[in-house]
Design an enzyme around this catalytic site. Structure first.
Site, PDB file in Angstrom:
ATOM      1  N   ASP A  56       0.861  -1.185   0.000  1.00 47.58           N
ATOM      2  CA  ASP A  56       0.000   0.000   0.000  1.00 47.58           C
ATOM      3  C   ASP A  56       0.899   1.238   0.000  1.00 47.58           C
ATOM      4  O   ASP A  56       1.776   1.350  -0.849  1.00 47.58           O
ATOM      5  CB  ASP A  56      -0.963  -0.057   1.194  1.00 47.58           C
ATOM      6  CG  ASP A  56      -1.946   1.096   1.231  1.00 47.58           C
ATOM      7  OD1 ASP A  56      -2.910   1.081   0.435  1.00 47.58           O
ATOM      8  OD2 ASP A  56      -1.758   2.024   2.048  1.00 47.58           O
ATOM      9  N   HIS A 104      -6.987  -6.303  -1.044  1.00 55.09           N
ATOM     10  CA  HIS A 104      -5.954  -5.278  -0.866  1.00 55.09           C
ATOM     11  C   HIS A 104      -4.865  -5.657   0.123  1.00 55.09           C
ATOM     12  O   HIS A 104      -3.725  -5.213  -0.004  1.00 55.09           O
ATOM     13  CB  HIS A 104      -6.620  -3.976  -0.413  1.00 55.09           C
ATOM     14  CG  HIS A 104      -5.645  -2.858  -0.215  1.00 55.09           C
ATOM     15  ND1 HIS A 104      -4.874  -2.356  -1.239  1.00 55.09           N
ATOM     16  CD2 HIS A 104      -5.291  -2.159   0.899  1.00 55.09           C
ATOM     17  CE1 HIS A 104      -4.094  -1.380  -0.772  1.00 55.09           C
ATOM     18  NE2 HIS A 104      -4.325  -1.253   0.520  1.00 55.09           N
TER      19      HIS A 104
END
Length: 320
Positions: free
Chosen positions: A99, A298
């Site tokens: 991320d 994610h």
């Protein structure tokens, strides 16, 4: 066994977790996370012969939270990594990020290739600087509803995420995971400016097996100081674009690995699927084609720890 201590570097104090001995591997977490997002990587990487260090990055957890928004530019974040490597007594390191940690890892390799033995990014692909400031571009494209623009409003997301931190984190982690309804269907992270972001996210009855209620508790505790420091990273997106003008057209040259989930919302951002498809021709030292993990959302290294560990160990040992 993972050990913890504080390191002084780049004018701030960083909390780090570390395990193992050998070549240094720095693991950089994303939003809204902490060093603990790498808990499944410490043992396997240490057993493979590496010294594993994961900091709480600036603005997170037990590390310092500078008050000035301008203290969270990409140059500060890369400076923290460079300073951390030096403070640990090393000259070089492998740098891995997920991320927001991925852009920090990629930019560390871009700005300081002499220090980076190899770089790996999870979820967020390598940086290729666009022709326009990103916040302005997304403001125009989505009428201010893209989450970057929402996060850029001083105090707003800070209050929403900080109002009931535990519920906010449960919702957010589940919503962005591969287990959530609609994951992988090309949705964009758009926010209703009146209702906020969390209102549209379902609260799960139970969390996925890979993220237990104990994990929620630990993550909640790490945000006891609030979300402003973490959100300040987003408030520097346009500033970062300005600061990196000298690297327009530059590419990451150290050996590289890119891994993402095929149900992750980030690789579906506008223009990103096309970028990922072109990475083998754009990246001179990409060691394999981008690795897509089926069914993964994610939270790459937490949702698919075994696959991520296998890919990282194979990549790192090939370079050691």
């Amino acid at each position: 066994m993972v050990e913890h201590r504080m390191i002084e570097t780049n004018g701030i104090r960083l909390h780090i977790a570390e395990q193992g001995s050998g070549p240094l591997v720095v693991l950089l977490h994303g939003f809204p996370e902490s060093w603990r997002s790498w808990q499944h990587q410490f043992g396997p990487l240490a057993d493979a012969g590496f010294r594993v260090v994961a900091p709480d990055q600036r603005g997170y957890g037990s590390s310092d939270h500078p008050e000035d928004v301008d203290a969270y530019t990409i140059l500060h974040l890369v400076g923290d990594v460079v300073g951390l490597v030096r403070a640990l007594g090393e000259e070089t390191a492998y740098v891995v990020g997920h991320d927001w940690g991925a852009p920090v890892a990629w930019h560390t390799a871009l700005l300081r290739p002499d220090l980076v033995r190899g770089v790996a990014g999870l979820s967020v692909p390598p940086p290729f600087r666009g022709t326009r400031p990103p916040l302005a571009a997304m403001e125009e494209r989505y009428g201010g509803r893209f989450y970057w623009n929402y996060f850029n409003r001083p105090g707003v997301a800070d209050a929403e995420f900080g109002g009931d931190t535990r519920t906010a984190l449960r919702k957010f982690v589940y919503w962005a995971s591969g287990d959530a309804p609609g994951a992988g269907e090309g949705r964009q992270p758009l926010v209703d400016p009146e209702r906020g972001w969390l209102a549209a996210m379902p609260e799960p009855d139970t969390m996925p097996d890979w993220f237990t209620e104990d994990d929620v508790d630990a993550l909640t505790e790490s945000f006891a100081g609030g979300f402003t420091g973490a959100l300040n990273w987003y408030r520097n997106l346009d500033r970062n674009w300005e600061l990196t003008a000298a690297w327009q057209g530059a590419v990451v040259t150290p050996p590289a690995l890119y891994v993402y989930g095929d149900r992750d919302i980030v690789p579906a951002f506008p223009g990103t699927p096309e970028l990922i498809a072109r990475l083998p021709e754009l990246m001179p030292n990409l060691r394999s084609r981008p690795l897509a993990l089926p069914g993964c959302g994610h939270w790459t290294q937490q949702e698919r720890p075994e696959e991520v560990n296998t890919a990282l160990i194979e990549f790192l040992t090939s370079l050691a």
